[in-house]
Design a protein around this motif. Structure first.
Motif, short mmCIF file in Angstrom:
data_model
loop_
_atom_site.label_atom_id
_atom_site.label_comp_id
_atom_site.label_asym_id
_atom_site.label_seq_id
_atom_site.Cartn_x
_atom_site.Cartn_y
_atom_site.Cartn_z
N PHE A 10 0.88 -1.22 -0.17
CA PHE A 10 -0.17 -0.05 -0.03
C PHE A 10 0.72 1.21 0.01
O PHE A 10 0.55 2.37 -0.80
N VAL A 11 1.77 1.22 0.99
CA VAL A 11 2.95 2.44 0.79
C VAL A 11 3.46 2.56 -0.41
O VAL A 11 3.64 3.69 -0.89
N LEU A 13 2.31 1.88 -3.49
CA LEU A 13 1.31 2.24 -4.42
C LEU A 13 1.11 3.89 -4.17
O LEU A 13 0.87 4.68 -5.09
N ALA A 14 1.07 3.99 -2.82
CA ALA A 14 0.72 5.56 -2.48
C ALA A 14 2.16 6.35 -3.04
O ALA A 14 1.79 7.52 -3.69
N GLY A 17 1.97 6.71 -6.82
CA GLY A 17 0.87 7.82 -6.99
C GLY A 17 1.25 9.15 -6.83
O GLY A 17 1.04 10.13 -7.60
N LEU A 18 1.89 9.68 -5.58
CA LEU A 18 2.40 10.76 -5.19
C LEU A 18 3.45 11.26 -6.22
O LEU A 18 3.46 12.34 -6.65
N THR A 21 1.70 12.10 -9.36
CA THR A 21 1.02 13.32 -9.06
C THR A 21 1.90 14.65 -9.21
O THR A 21 1.60 15.67 -10.19
N THR A 36 -5.69 12.14 -10.13
CA THR A 36 -5.77 11.92 -8.47
C THR A 36 -7.17 11.22 -8.11
O THR A 36 -7.24 10.28 -7.35
N LEU A 39 -6.23 7.70 -8.81
CA LEU A 39 -5.11 7.21 -7.91
C LEU A 39 -5.97 6.68 -6.75
O LEU A 39 -5.73 5.88 -6.03
N ILE A 40 -7.05 7.74 -6.13
CA ILE A 40 -7.92 7.36 -5.01
C ILE A 40 -8.43 5.95 -5.02
O ILE A 40 -8.58 5.28 -4.57
N LEU A 43 -6.10 3.04 -4.95
CA LEU A 43 -5.67 2.91 -3.69
C LEU A 43 -6.73 2.24 -2.68
O LEU A 43 -6.61 1.24 -1.95
N THR A 47 -6.56 -1.24 -1.02
CA THR A 47 -7.21 -1.61 0.48
C THR A 47 -8.13 -2.52 0.73
O THR A 47 -7.89 -3.45 1.58
#
Length: 121
Positions: A10-11, A13-14, A17-18, A21, A36, A39-40, A43, A47
């Motif tokens: 998860f981290v 992927l985040a 994504g960041l 962006t 965005t 991406l949301i 994520l 999850t």
């Protein structure tokens, strides 16, 4: 599935994504809002999938524990019940005494009508 693996995935992927962006803000700022949103969504799906996989893994562990404890059958429980029944029969034999039952005779509608007509007289 291990909690640590889920968290690291998860981290990662985040973080990707960041970084994406920030890169889009520099290169094409007009497409940041759609990225965005995407991406949301990704994520959120990650999850949900991680939670589902983790819960299924836990359920599988519980099933393995049950199979290990019962050896896949209920033989141990049946043996325990038989032992308890033997002890009960030894201490209270009247608990296993057979009781005779009397069957109720079948009454037909014709007999009921006849009984009613006799009662009306």
């Amino acid at each position: 599935m291990n909690k640590t693996v889920i968290f690291i995935t998860f981290v990662a992927l985040a973080a990707i994504g960041l970084a994406g962006t920030v890169l889009l803000l520099i290169v094409r700022p007009e497409s940041v809002s759609s990225f965005t949103t995407l991406l949301i969504t990704v994520l959120g799906l990650a999850t949900t999938a991680a939670g589902t996989f983790y819960a299924l893994g836990k359920q599988g562990q519980e099933l393995q524990t049950i199979k290990r404890n019962t050896n896949g059958t209920l033989t141990a429980k049946d043996n325990e019940i038989a032992t308890l029944r033997a002890a009960l029969a030894e201490h209270a034999p009247e608990a296993f005494r057979k009781v005779e039952t009397v069957s109720t005779p079948l009454v037909t509608r014709a007999q009921l009508r006849e009984d009613r007509s006799i009662a009306d007289d």
